[in-house]
Design an enzyme around this catalytic site. Sequence first.
Site, PDB file in Angstrom:
ATOM      1  N   GLU A   1       3.940 -37.073  70.023  1.00  0.00           N
ATOM      2  CA  GLU A   1       4.531 -37.780  68.889  1.00  0.00           C
ATOM      3  C   GLU A   1       3.496 -38.509  68.040  1.00  0.00           C
ATOM      4  O   GLU A   1       3.859 -39.167  67.063  1.00  0.00           O
ATOM      5  CB  GLU A   1       5.590 -38.763  69.394  1.00  0.00           C
ATOM      6  CG  GLU A   1       6.782 -38.060  70.025  1.00  0.00           C
ATOM      7  CD  GLU A   1       7.754 -39.017  70.692  1.00  0.00           C
ATOM      8  OE1 GLU A   1       8.898 -38.607  70.912  1.00  0.00           O
ATOM      9  OE2 GLU A   1       7.351 -40.164  71.002  1.00  0.00           O
TER      10      GLU A   1
ATOM     11  N   LYS B   1      -0.640 -38.318  72.547  1.00  0.00           N
ATOM     12  CA  LYS B   1       0.199 -39.269  73.276  1.00  0.00           C
ATOM     13  C   LYS B   1       0.583 -38.736  74.653  1.00  0.00           C
ATOM     14  O   LYS B   1       0.587 -39.470  75.636  1.00  0.00           O
ATOM     15  CB  LYS B   1       1.455 -39.582  72.467  1.00  0.00           C
ATOM     16  CG  LYS B   1       2.410 -40.559  73.138  1.00  0.00           C
ATOM     17  CD  LYS B   1       3.666 -40.773  72.299  1.00  0.00           C
ATOM     18  CE  LYS B   1       4.616 -41.761  72.980  1.00  0.00           C
ATOM     19  NZ  LYS B   1       5.875 -41.929  72.238  1.00  0.00           N
ATOM     20  N   GLN B   2       0.935 -37.460  74.710  1.00  0.00           N
ATOM     21  CA  GLN B   2       1.397 -36.877  75.964  1.00  0.00           C
ATOM     22  C   GLN B   2       1.160 -35.376  75.942  1.00  0.00           C
ATOM     23  O   GLN B   2       0.846 -34.797  74.912  1.00  0.00           O
ATOM     24  CB  GLN B   2       2.875 -37.166  76.188  1.00  0.00           C
ATOM     25  CG  GLN B   2       3.813 -36.422  75.244  1.00  0.00           C
ATOM     26  CD  GLN B   2       5.259 -36.856  75.394  1.00  0.00           C
ATOM     27  OE1 GLN B   2       5.662 -37.857  74.829  1.00  0.00           O
ATOM     28  NE2 GLN B   2       6.032 -36.095  76.146  1.00  0.00           N
TER      29      GLN B   2
ATOM     30  N   TRP C   1      15.616 -35.594  76.434  1.00  0.00           N
ATOM     31  CA  TRP C   1      15.231 -34.340  77.092  1.00  0.00           C
ATOM     32  C   TRP C   1      14.506 -34.579  78.406  1.00  0.00           C
ATOM     33  O   TRP C   1      14.268 -33.650  79.182  1.00  0.00           O
ATOM     34  CB  TRP C   1      14.361 -33.487  76.152  1.00  0.00           C
ATOM     35  CG  TRP C   1      12.988 -34.022  75.893  1.00  0.00           C
ATOM     36  CD1 TRP C   1      12.662 -35.166  75.244  1.00  0.00           C
ATOM     37  CD2 TRP C   1      11.738 -33.420  76.258  1.00  0.00           C
ATOM     38  NE1 TRP C   1      11.293 -35.316  75.183  1.00  0.00           N
ATOM     39  CE2 TRP C   1      10.693 -34.249  75.793  1.00  0.00           C
ATOM     40  CE3 TRP C   1      11.385 -32.245  76.919  1.00  0.00           C
ATOM     41  CZ2 TRP C   1       9.346 -33.974  75.975  1.00  0.00           C
ATOM     42  CZ3 TRP C   1      10.027 -31.974  77.101  1.00  0.00           C
ATOM     43  CH2 TRP C   1       9.035 -32.815  76.627  1.00  0.00           C
ATOM     44  N   ASP C   2      14.191 -35.827  78.689  1.00  0.00           N
ATOM     45  CA  ASP C   2      13.541 -36.182  79.950  1.00  0.00           C
ATOM     46  C   ASP C   2      14.324 -35.650  81.154  1.00  0.00           C
ATOM     47  O   ASP C   2      13.740 -35.259  82.172  1.00  0.00           O
ATOM     48  CB  ASP C   2      13.452 -37.704  80.096  1.00  0.00           C
ATOM     49  CG  ASP C   2      12.876 -38.408  78.883  1.00  0.00           C
ATOM     50  OD1 ASP C   2      12.787 -37.792  77.815  1.00  0.00           O
ATOM     51  OD2 ASP C   2      12.533 -39.591  79.001  1.00  0.00           O
TER      52      ASP C   2
END
Length: 750
Positions: A486, A591-592, A357-358
């Site tokens: 994640e 994580k993000q 999906w990046d």
Amino acid sequence: MKTIFAYDPWKLVETELHREDMRLSESMTSIGNGHMGMRGNFEERYSGDSHRGTYLAGVWFPDKTRVGWWKNGYPLYFGKVINAMNIISLRIRINGEDIDLANDQVESFSRVLDMQSGILSREFVIHRAEGAVRVRFERFVSIARPEILALRCRVTPDYDCKVALIPAIDADVHNEDSNYDETFWLFEGEDEDANGILSVNVRTKENPFGTPRFAVCGAMAASPASRPKKNKVSVEEAYVARKLVFDCEADETVGCDKFVCVATSRDHQESQLSLSARTGALVAQTAGYDALRREQERAWARRWEKADVRIDGDIAAQQGIRFNIFQLFSTYYGEDARLNIGPKGFTGEKYGGATYWDTEAYCLPMYTAIAGEDVAHNLLKYRWLQLDGAYHNARQQGLPGALYPMVTFTGVECHNEWEITFEEIHRNSAIAYAIYAYTQYTGDRSYLNDYGIDVLLGIARFWAGRVHYSKRADKYMIHGVTGPNEYENNVNNNWYTNRMAAWVLSYTADQLMLVPREKAQTLGVSAEEIRRFREISEKMYLPYDEELGIFVQHDTFLDKDLMPASSLPAEDRPLNQKWSWDRILRSCFIKQADTLQGLYFLEHLYDKDTIRRNFEFYEPMTVHESSLSPCVHSILAAGIGELDKAQELYRRTARLDLDNINNDTSDGLHITSMAGSWLSIVQGFAGMRTISGSLSFDPQLPDGWEGYAFKIVYRGRLIEISVFRGGAAVKLLDGEPLFITLSGKTVELK
């Protein structure tokens, strides 16, 4: 964190041989042209630690890895990019002994990647008992002739000796990341033709990704000034080579030029494949290395004319953005809608060369603005071409509609980690959002009407089937998911997942009312289905904490032991390399961007105070151990006036690989996240917005920068914006006049 290349605005310059960091150097000096690419491996023999890799676009193979236990709905296989034949091979022997920098005494060494031209060069001097030998290499994969590799080698000993140069094509290769004891290629013949062109014909073994055939042909000749004593050809299975032997006097330079054409049945009829490759190699040799090099320089100059971002006063920041744009364009430039942007591009085997999906979340906005609408259109069409696979993925889970894969080569999911593949379903919404963002940017509804509405409807039907209704709360909910963060799996009501699903349902319902009648009739959608989309959107449960004034990442996030990432000991970072997975999942560390990812996408729906409260709550707990994370935080920080934080996170995303910040660059570059450095400047510091359907800028200048400038292609126009101490200037370089908003004021460009 480790930086082994000197700061330079247009080059990567390595001035010593880093044997202990060879894999890192190889990743950093990767080159590509969309059709093929390779790591910065040595052409000559190297017996030290190295990750040799050459990769061809659109060529994959199933990973033999299988999960230890299997459930209904699991994919049957994962996939991997195949390590292709070694086309740069050129051994050098001095008096019968191979040059090998792992063992030779190296007096000087330099390796330079010139990003202006896409040319990789290397020069070194070794010392042996008889004296010194200077060697110079230069190579590039042509963006003007994508099937062509051109390579030049020159050798100058300071003593009389016999020099043998052995340029070769070697198809006996293996993968390192997986399937490491397998071979992937079936060899169909090797020979030399009447023109002296050497060829290897191969195809992949039968596999679910298809079995393309390849003809790899090389023209290998001594340089015009060199007269070899011997010129011998070797032809073996999977290997062809030419051996040029010179009786070399002291300080005499000898060498050869090598031209390789890699042709595939994806682009040529099989009956013409070998002829096409031979012709390509012969034409390249006839043109000559110098002419091809000039052609390469001109072709890259045309790309940089639109794409370059100039930063004044910060050479590290300047190098970072150019390196990232260079590597992205080396991976993909939109020529083929069957291809996409792999997270490692042509720089390594990790992530298998698959599509994530990046692309939609990070790469598409950049490509739309600096490569043009046609390139962006092909990225979007890629997903439309794989819509059948998305419907298949949903059926595998017993659900309606289309579930786009987390990892794919063909549209069918081929990743087998449950918490990622079947819980991280938020990727569906990023694909829908990309259609919206593209339409808003270009003002062109043709893609949406002809293709995009099919994708939107499939995704909306999936969300309508994946939610469940809570009678107790009188809300629709989504349980059992993994959000973008994640470091938490199998959570309920992840705010980002729920919010984006609600937005997709509403947006799709609106667009279904606007598509042409003929198209609407083919979709089989009813007024009742549209009404249900709206109902779910309006009644979606979105976790919120009144006291903190924040959106809650998921139902139980606030029950964790909350603490800032700054409280972590340095020796615990990065967590994914130091902690057990159990410990990570129980922690509060992110994580993000997760909730903040939603606020980035839907920023136009929220005020700055809301964004600030959520940013100040979540950013301190974010460890940014995903390469996709820093840019989102940088853009949001710039939007709320936190310019120091924005600059800190820009540097992290721009120099993630250049400084090996996450200690994982040796296995390949983070290609898709590289778009984040462009987004951080253009959407962050310059404040460019297009979601309202018009173009606006709200520029700021970070400390330490004297200024910056970039160009964008916008609705048939070429626009340049320059930001400097005391102001900003916007110029219309080409196209019709238009009105824009600059720092809150409406101005006309003409």
